[in-house]
Each structure stands twice: as structure tokens, then as C-alpha cells.
Scaffold this active site. Structure first.
Site, PDB file in Angstrom:
ATOM      1  N   ALA A  48       6.596   2.222   0.689  1.00 36.51           N
ATOM      2  CA  ALA A  48       5.641   2.842   1.501  1.00 36.51           C
ATOM      3  C   ALA A  48       6.599   3.770   2.594  1.00 36.51           C
ATOM      4  CB  ALA A  48       5.216   2.201   2.755  1.00 36.51           C
ATOM      5  N   PRO A  49       5.564   5.362   3.257  1.00 44.77           N
ATOM      6  CA  PRO A  49       6.690   5.769   3.921  1.00 44.77           C
ATOM      7  C   PRO A  49       7.035   5.055   5.416  1.00 44.77           C
ATOM      8  CG  PRO A  49       4.691   7.059   4.017  1.00 44.77           C
ATOM      9  CD  PRO A  49       4.826   5.384   3.438  1.00 44.77           C
ATOM     10  N   TRP A  50       7.683   6.063   5.966  1.00 45.15           N
ATOM     11  CA  TRP A  50       8.101   5.391   7.749  1.00 45.15           C
ATOM     12  C   TRP A  50       7.388   6.310   8.738  1.00 45.15           C
ATOM     13  CZ3 TRP A  50       8.882  10.447  10.183  1.00 45.15           C
ATOM     14  CH2 TRP A  50       9.567  11.440   9.176  1.00 45.15           C
TER      15      TRP A  50
ATOM     16  N   LYS B 209       7.709  -2.455  -0.439  1.00 46.52           N
ATOM     17  CA  LYS B 209       8.821  -2.045   0.379  1.00 46.52           C
ATOM     18  C   LYS B 209       8.614  -0.874   1.578  1.00 46.52           C
ATOM     19  CE  LYS B 209      11.928   0.698  -0.370  1.00 46.52           C
ATOM     20  NZ  LYS B 209      12.893   1.571   0.982  1.00 46.52           N
ATOM     21  N   PRO B 210       8.739  -1.355   3.046  1.00 47.86           N
ATOM     22  CA  PRO B 210       8.927  -0.787   3.774  1.00 47.86           C
ATOM     23  C   PRO B 210       9.938   0.202   3.617  1.00 47.86           C
ATOM     24  CG  PRO B 210       9.182  -2.505   5.011  1.00 47.86           C
ATOM     25  CD  PRO B 210       9.235  -2.810   3.437  1.00 47.86           C
ATOM     26  N   SER B 211      10.026   1.749   4.620  1.00 46.33           N
ATOM     27  CA  SER B 211      10.679   2.360   4.852  1.00 46.33           C
ATOM     28  C   SER B 211      12.403   1.626   5.324  1.00 46.33           C
ATOM     29  CB  SER B 211      10.975   3.271   5.777  1.00 46.33           C
ATOM     30  OG  SER B 211      12.230   4.653   6.600  1.00 46.33           O
ATOM     31  N   GLU B 212      13.077   1.573   5.473  1.00 46.56           N
ATOM     32  CA  GLU B 212      14.669   1.075   5.876  1.00 46.56           C
ATOM     33  C   GLU B 212      14.949   1.447   7.559  1.00 46.56           C
ATOM     34  OE1 GLU B 212      16.330   4.049   3.523  1.00 46.56           O
ATOM     35  OE2 GLU B 212      14.249   2.995   3.223  1.00 46.56           O
TER      36      GLU B 212
ATOM     37  N   SER C 233       8.070  11.573  -0.323  1.00 44.23           N
ATOM     38  CA  SER C 233       8.037  13.324  -1.043  1.00 44.23           C
ATOM     39  C   SER C 233       7.624  13.631  -2.186  1.00 44.23           C
ATOM     40  CB  SER C 233       9.290  13.640  -1.050  1.00 44.23           C
ATOM     41  OG  SER C 233      10.329  12.948  -1.875  1.00 44.23           O
TER      42      SER C 233
ATOM     43  N   GLU D 150       0.662   9.170  -3.268  1.00 35.29           N
ATOM     44  CA  GLU D 150       0.008  10.119  -2.821  1.00 35.29           C
ATOM     45  C   GLU D 150       1.540  10.666  -1.620  1.00 35.29           C
ATOM     46  OE1 GLU D 150       0.383  11.290   0.839  1.00 35.29           O
ATOM     47  OE2 GLU D 150      -0.304   9.616   2.001  1.00 35.29           O
TER      48      GLU D 150
ATOM     49  N   CYS E 155       1.789  13.957   6.636  1.00 35.83           N
ATOM     50  CA  CYS E 155       0.856  15.154   4.640  1.00 35.83           C
ATOM     51  C   CYS E 155       0.454  15.859   5.219  1.00 35.83           C
ATOM     52  CB  CYS E 155       0.603  13.934   4.085  1.00 35.83           C
ATOM     53  SG  CYS E 155       3.149  12.823   3.631  1.00 35.83           S
TER      54      CYS E 155
ATOM     55  N   GLU F 218       7.555  22.137   2.619  1.00 34.32           N
ATOM     56  CA  GLU F 218       6.989  21.232   3.632  1.00 34.32           C
ATOM     57  C   GLU F 218       7.691  20.676   4.380  1.00 34.32           C
ATOM     58  OE1 GLU F 218       4.677  16.933   3.785  1.00 34.32           O
ATOM     59  OE2 GLU F 218       6.473  16.666   2.175  1.00 34.32           O
TER      60      GLU F 218
END
Length: 494
Positions: free
Chosen positions: A150-152, A176-179, A230, A251, A285, A382
Site C-alpha cells: 500500500a502507498p503513503w 506492507k504499508p509504506s515505511e 507508481s 492500481e 491518483c 504525474e
């Protein structure tokens, strides 16, 4: 969020200290270190997948009603933690408290409630007799352990989008989320356990994409990789997933056009453009990034957008008067700023914003750019920041052609009072979502996903179950004698 002594991995229903390196997490609105995290190691990924594999054996066999009951209890538990979730979401992302409290947290709880209901409607299809004296039917079955990344930008909601359709369908998950933003994801998993969801159904590993994300994608017991981020990384994940033949759900990026046709309500379009381009600091996005405006309305539209952007309050995200908080990091803020500067150097003009305010933290003013060309970097690539580029058009055909003229196709909006034109735009604009006289609203009941370089597969809605289930044909013979002739045909040459 868990303390350092508890650890920052959530595996098999409990916090664990990761066996990877330590790393500092920074509050982007202050620039100060907020926390020291223990990252996962590959061994932690192995433990998480093992826990998910063990839990799958029982979770997948629960009735849909039983899973729905668990999810309803989960939604109620999240409601009791809403204030903590909103505070953590703001602290780790820099977004305004108002947005975390009124958009992110309620949207997440709504997602849980939706999938609690949808779990009970996860059906196959009873069919008829297609082979003679038999009944064919379709079973829809869980596929196994899902590995998600998943993204931040929306850490809490993205965790929900990844986790809920997967577990509602009977799968288990390692996420795994964004660190940069693991806090609310860990709280989400903790709340699930508190609500009675069995240990191992939801697991969270925190670490870098290069090590932990890749280990998750490559793991042979992970049957599907789901990724939001991305386009470049999405392509890399497809390559890695191919090594073990797992399915992929992506996505990816977006460059959403906002098309203002000649009969549009300019005031409404201007407000929609500002809201759509600055939501979450433009780090969305689906954010409006390209405004194509009929030439007869162009000056009126850009003047009004600039006025509205100039009036926005940018600053401390915990202040109730703040409209837009910080971007996710100084590094990302500088990337956005450099794209704007290159556009200016190429001849474009910033009618509003175009600079970082004199504030501590990763802030950037909402920006309206005019004078760019269709083939320029700022129109094609983007930017993921609060930047809207406005370009004029003359004909409806031209507007739709320009709207489709990027590699992306995640979302778009069309602004018109002409029903036929609205329907044409909705049909011909190449995007997974086309809003009419609106930009941004997303609801749990409707699918979210893109075309072209924006990926494939759907989040939310019952359509997302297509990603997380196998479809099996079952044929039941009514009379074995009837099929003897067919069997004799097969074996006649033996």
C-alpha cells in the site's frame, strides 16, 4: 501506534520487534523525527506468510455470515478508535486534521461495513443442464494468502481497500504499508484482533519496498500480489510475480483531466477544480491535474480558480482553519517544485502559487499553471502535488482527444449541462471513473480502478471480489448411464 518495545510488525495477532534495521519516521509538517521504527527482515516476512497460511485453513471455511459478523464487530471497534486513527493519520502524512477526521476515518469504517454486507452476497451461479442429464454450477472460492503493498498517501484507506475484499472473500493477507506511514495500518490490524478477527488473518510487515516488498511478491506461498503506487514499480511487480505465476492487481498512477465544456457552470467547475486538485495536497491518483477549458470560458475559469487557490489556508494540519497541510516529505515537495520550475522555464506561468511558503515542514502552495503545451512534462507526467495545469480548447472533439492524450486512465471529470455531451464524454474518455459536474467522490459501492498505464483490477465494490476469488465449474451427473456413450467414445480406440 505501538511503542518501540512492542515492535512495529503485526504478525499472528500480536506486535513483534522486526529483525531488520532501525529507521526514523519524520513528521512531514514539522520536519522533526516522530518515531524510530524497527523494520522487518525477510525472516519476518516468512513468519507473516506462515501465519496467514495457517489462518487460511479455518478462515476460508467460515460461512459468509460468520465472516460478516466479524467485520461488523471490526467496524464497531474502529469507531471507538476513530480519534486515535485520525490523529495518527495526520501526524504521519501531514494532511489536515479535518480531512483525516471527516474523510479518511469515516470512509474506512464505511468500507468495513460495506464488505460485511458484501461477504454475504459472494455467490457463485446455479446454472442449468448443459451436458445432458446433469447440473452445472459455479463456485466462487477464496484463493489463499494475498500479499499487498500500500502507498503513503491514504495509508488507512488503502489498507482497508486492500484488506477488506480479500478477507471478506475468505482469504488471509500480509500487507506492507509504506515505511513512511505505517502507523494507522498497524492500528487497523490491532483493532481487527480486538474485534475478534482470528490471529493470522491480517498481518502487517513494515520495511522498504526493495527488500520487504520484493520478498512478499516473490514468496511462493503468496498467490496474489496487490499493489497501489507508481506505474514504474507496478511493471516491476508484474515481472517478479511472473516468476511464480501469481495473479496481480495493480492500481497505478493517474493524470486526471477535468474537461469544462462551453455550456458549463464556470463557478461550479472552478470550485470542483480547486477541490479536485488540492485534496490531500494533490497527492491522489485521481486528483484533477489537467483542466481543459473551452476558450470562451478560459479566462473566467482561470481567474476564479486562482482566486480560490490564493484564499486557501496552508499550514499546521492540526489547526481547524487549515485547508491544506504539508506534502509527505521534503524530497517529494522538492520534486513537485522542480516540475513547476521547469514548466516556468519552458514558458508557462503560475497564476497562483508556484512556490513553497516560508514554513517549517514540507509545504507547497496550491498552484495553477497556464501557458504549458500538451506535450510538456507537466501535462504528461504525474506530478502528485497540488498543481493544476489549464489549457484551452475549441471543439468538443478536441477536448476529448486531449483528455485521452496521456498514458494514464484512472479518473476524469466532464462539466456540462448537456445530457448528450455528458454521456458522450463518459463513453469516450478513457478512464476507470468519469464524474460529471463533480470531481473526486468515491463510494464503497462503486469500483475504483484504471485503464492503460493506470493499471488493472478493481478496488471496492462487489467487483473487487473478481480479484480475490477463483471461479470453479462443478458438473453433477444425474444419470451415469447417459454419459456412458460419451465415455465409450473416448475409450473406443483403446
Amino acid at each position: 501506534m505501538s511503542t518501540t518495545t512492542q515492535g512495529h510488525q503485526y504478525i499472528n495477532g500480536e506486535y513483534r520487534v522486526g529483525r531488520g534495521p532501525a529507521a526514523e519516521r519524520v513528521n512531514p509538517a514539522t520536519g522533526q523525527v516522530a518515531q524510530t521504527l524497527d523494520f522487518a527482515s525477510v525472516a519476518d516476512v516468512e513468519d507473516a506468510v506462515a501465519a496467514a497460511s495457517a489462518a487460511f485453513k479455518t478462515w476460508s471455511r467460515l460461512t459468509p455470515g460468520a465472516r460478516a459478523d466479524h467485520l461488523l464487530a471490526f467496524a464497531a471497534e474502529l469507531g471507538t478508535r476513530a480519534a486515535d486513527l485520525a490523529a495518527m493519520e495526520t501526524e504521519q502524512t501531514g494532511k489536515s486534521t479535518r480531512m483525516s477526521r471527516e474523510f479518511d476515518v469515516p470512509g474506512t469504517i464505511d468500507n468495513v461495513n460495506f464488505f460485511a454486507g458484501a461477504a454475504r452476497h459472494l455467490q457463485g451461479q446455479a446454472a442449468g443442464d448443459y451436458a445432458g442429464n446433469s447440473t452445472s454450477m459455479i463456485r466462487r472460492e477464496a484463493i489463499g494468502v494475498i500479499g499487498s503493498i500500500a502507498p503513503w498517501n491514504y495509508p488507512l484507506q488503502m489498507a482497508a481497500w486492500k484488506i477488506l475484499p480479500a478477507i471478506a472473500a475468505g482469504n488471509t493477507i500480509v500487507l506492507k504499508p509504506s515505511e513512511l506511514t505505517p502507523g494507522t495500518t498497524l492500528l487497523f490490524a490491532e483493532a481487527a484482533t480486538a474485534a475478534g478477527i482470528p490471529a493470522g488473518v491480517i498481518n502487517v510487515v513494515v520495511g522498504t519496498g526493495r527488500e520487504i516488498g520484493e520478498a512478499l511478491v516473490r514468496h511462493p506461498q503468496v498467490v496474489m500480489s496487490s499493489f497501489t503506487g507508481s506505474t514504474q514499480v507496478g511493471r516491476r511487480i508484474m515481472e517478479m510475480a511472473a516468476e511464480t505465476g501469481k495473479r496481480v492487481h495493480l492500481e497505478l498512477g493517474g493524470k486526471a483531466p477535468l474537461v469544462v465544456f462551453g455550456d458549463a457552470d464556470v463557478e461550479a467547475a472552478a470550485h470542483g477544480a480547486v477541490a479536485g486538485s488540492t485534496i490531500n495536497g494533490g497527492q491522489d491518483c485521481t486528483a484533477a491535474t489537467r483542466a481543459y477549458v473551452h476558450s470562451s470560458l478560459f479566462d473566467q475559469f482561470t481567474t476564479r480558480v486562482a482566486e480560490l487557490m490564493d484564499a486557501m489556508v496552508v499550514g499546521d494540519p492540526t489547526d481547524e482553519n487549515t485547508d491544506m497541510g504539508s506534502l509527505i516529505s521534503y524530497q517529494h515537495r522538492d520534486k513537485v517544485a522542480s516540475m513547476v520550475e521547469r514548466a516556468k522555464d519552458a514558458g508557462a506561468t503560475a497564476l497562483s502559487g508556484g512556490f513553497a511558503p516560508d514554513l517549517p515542514g514540507a509545504f507547497y502552495r496550491p498552484t495553477l499553471i497556464t501557458g504549458a503545451t500538451q506535450d510538456s512534462e507537466i501535462v504528461q507526467d504525474e506530478i502528485f502535488g497540488p498543481v493544476l495545469v489549464a489549457l484551452p480548447f475549441e471543439t468538443d472533439d478536441e477536448a476529448i482527444e486531449l483528455a485521452n492524450d496521456t498514458p494514464y486512465g484512472l479518473a476524469a471529470s466532464a462539466w456540462t449541462n448537456n445530457v448528450n455531451l455528458a454521456l458522450r464524454a463518459a463513453a469516450e474518455i478513457q478512464a476507470g471513473c468519469v464524474w460529471v459536474n463533480e470531481h473526486i467522490p468515491i463510494v464503497s459501492e462503486m469500483p475504483h480502478g484504471g485503464y492503460k498505464a493506470s493499471g488493472f483490477g478493481k478496488d471496492m465494490s462487489s467487483y473487487s471480489f473478481e480479484e480475490y476469488t477463483n471461479v470453479k465449474h462443478v458438473l453433477i451427473s444425474h444419470d451415469t448411464d447417459t454419459h456412458k456413450e460419451w465415455q465409450d467414445t473416448v475409450f473406443k480406440q483403446r
